[in-house]
Design a protein around this motif. Structure first.
Motif, PDB file in Angstrom:
ATOM      1  N   GLY A  21     -38.745  52.577  31.893  1.00 37.84           N
ATOM      2  CA  GLY A  21     -39.774  52.142  30.761  1.00 37.84           C
ATOM      3  C   GLY A  21     -39.409  50.951  30.134  1.00 37.84           C
ATOM      4  O   GLY A  21     -39.974  50.437  29.225  1.00 37.84           O
ATOM      5  N   ARG A  22     -38.118  50.370  30.520  1.00 42.75           N
ATOM      6  CA  ARG A  22     -37.655  49.200  29.586  1.00 42.75           C
ATOM      7  C   ARG A  22     -37.959  48.018  30.584  1.00 42.75           C
ATOM      8  O   ARG A  22     -37.137  47.849  31.543  1.00 42.75           O
ATOM      9  CB  ARG A  22     -36.118  49.391  29.125  1.00 42.75           C
ATOM     10  CG  ARG A  22     -35.286  48.470  28.294  1.00 42.75           C
ATOM     11  CD  ARG A  22     -33.839  48.652  28.143  1.00 42.75           C
ATOM     12  NE  ARG A  22     -33.053  47.784  27.359  1.00 42.75           N
ATOM     13  CZ  ARG A  22     -33.220  47.830  26.192  1.00 42.75           C
ATOM     14  NH1 ARG A  22     -33.968  48.655  25.484  1.00 42.75           N
ATOM     15  NH2 ARG A  22     -32.554  46.815  25.634  1.00 42.75           N
ATOM     16  N   GLN A  23     -38.661  47.150  29.850  1.00 40.50           N
ATOM     17  CA  GLN A  23     -38.872  45.911  30.548  1.00 40.50           C
ATOM     18  C   GLN A  23     -38.082  44.785  30.178  1.00 40.50           C
ATOM     19  O   GLN A  23     -38.014  44.437  28.807  1.00 40.50           O
ATOM     20  CB  GLN A  23     -40.411  45.503  30.480  1.00 40.50           C
ATOM     21  CG  GLN A  23     -40.908  44.207  31.250  1.00 40.50           C
ATOM     22  CD  GLN A  23     -42.460  44.026  31.247  1.00 40.50           C
ATOM     23  OE1 GLN A  23     -43.091  44.963  31.018  1.00 40.50           O
ATOM     24  NE2 GLN A  23     -42.731  42.691  31.427  1.00 40.50           N
ATOM     25  N   THR A  24     -37.606  44.026  31.268  1.00 36.31           N
ATOM     26  CA  THR A  24     -36.827  42.756  30.660  1.00 36.31           C
ATOM     27  C   THR A  24     -37.490  41.482  31.790  1.00 36.31           C
ATOM     28  O   THR A  24     -37.650  41.813  32.841  1.00 36.31           O
ATOM     29  CB  THR A  24     -35.367  42.938  31.345  1.00 36.31           C
ATOM     30  OG1 THR A  24     -34.758  44.113  30.838  1.00 36.31           O
ATOM     31  CG2 THR A  24     -34.476  41.528  31.200  1.00 36.31           C
ATOM     32  N   ASP A  25     -37.756  40.615  30.953  1.00 38.49           N
ATOM     33  CA  ASP A  25     -38.357  39.402  31.542  1.00 38.49           C
ATOM     34  C   ASP A  25     -37.412  38.181  31.347  1.00 38.49           C
ATOM     35  O   ASP A  25     -36.815  37.744  30.003  1.00 38.49           O
ATOM     36  CB  ASP A  25     -39.621  39.027  30.876  1.00 38.49           C
ATOM     37  CG  ASP A  25     -40.627  40.176  31.159  1.00 38.49           C
ATOM     38  OD1 ASP A  25     -40.825  40.608  32.206  1.00 38.49           O
ATOM     39  OD2 ASP A  25     -41.262  40.628  30.330  1.00 38.49           O
TER      40      ASP A  25
END
Length: 288
Positions: free
Chosen positions: A73-77
């Motif tokens: 659930g942790r998004q990194t962009d």
């Protein structure tokens, strides 16, 4: 680098080593005059094979990188600019201005690889180090990540577009979807999927083993891709995405903007660098 998720995403799109030319693979099987009685290739498969062949002798390239990954659930962009010299000696320069993690934007980083050393310019480390750059040898990075970085880098082909093109030749369902303009260049767009077990078979033994470790950790066994090839059979853009239900959600794109143009990459001045091993806990910031 930017955390485990982003590090893996970068590895998926950047890490590896192209195999030597002249092997028995899909890129030359079934060609007129090849003397091989192998399975008939579709026009799309032949196009991928030509792209893999065309990129085999590249000396340098520049590209822009865009990656989005989601783990638990942790998004990194992140987005960055990459310059890579493949020959005569490998060297890389990557600049990521910012990283967005679950809606929060933080400072990015710069990375330079030359010789057997990786240099990182990360604000948090710079404050502790008292100097802008922190260095790690490839042996130190390998120990911290479990990946034989020296083995990959010594081949001079990490971030090589030929790796991507070569792996994509493992696709059994690639198809042409149309023509599009990418970066002002007319291209043909192809889409498909490939099993990682098939794609890894395109690599040399050591590189295959290291890549397998990375993919196993992520629970990946298949990827979707899009490939845009120009009139010279060079890849102008490649995207890789994970299928629904994958442990790791990944969406990464490489846009190639220059091929075989001079690339100047130098190590930072010694007066601006601190040995990463002298910083307590710095190993957690080692890329990968």
């Amino acid at each position: 680098m930017a955390g485990a998720a982003a590090g893996l995403a970068l590895t998926v799109s950047l890490t590896g080593c192209r195999t030597d030319g002249g092997g028995s693979d899909a890129s030359d099987s079934g060609k007129p005059g090849s003397g091989k009685s192998s399975v008939h290739l579709t026009a799309a498969q032949e196009a991928l094979g030509k792209a893999a062949d065309k990129t085999a002798d590249l000396k340098s390239f520049r590209a822009t990188l865009s990656t989005s990954s989601v783990v638990s659930g942790r998004q990194t962009d992140l987005k960055g600019d990459l310059a890579f010299r493949l020959k005569p000696d490998p060297a890389m320069k990557l600049d990521v201005p910012a990283i967005n993690t679950s809606g929060k934007t933080t400072d990015g980083f710069q990375e330079v690889f030359t010789g057997d050393t990786i240099y990182l310019k990360i604000p948090a480390l710079a404050k502790r180090a008292g100097k802008p750059w922190v260095s790690f040898t490839t042996a130190e990075v390998s120990k911290a990540t479990g990946v034989d970085v020296k083995g990959l880098q010594s081949q001079g082909r990490q971030a090589d577009p030929a790796l991507n093109a070569k792996m994509l030749t493992a696709s059994k369902d690639v198809r042409k979807v149309g023509t599009e303009t990418v970066g002002g260049v007319s291209t043909t767009h192809y889409q498909g999927t490939f099993a990682l077990s098939d794609a890894l078979s395109k690599l040399g033994t050591e590189q295959r083993e290291e890549a397998q470790k990375i993919f196993n950790q992520a629970g990946l066994d298949k990827l979707n891709f899009s490939l845009w090839i120009d009139g010279r059979q060079l890849p102008r853009k490649i995207t890789l995405t994970t299928p629904p239900g994958a442990k790791l959600k990944l969406d990464t794109a490489m846009n190639y903007v220059d091929f075989n143009k001079p690339v100047s990459i130098k190590a930072p001045a010694k007066s601006q660098v601190v040995d990463g091993l002298k910083l307590k806990g710095a190993g957690s910031n080692v890329p990968g």
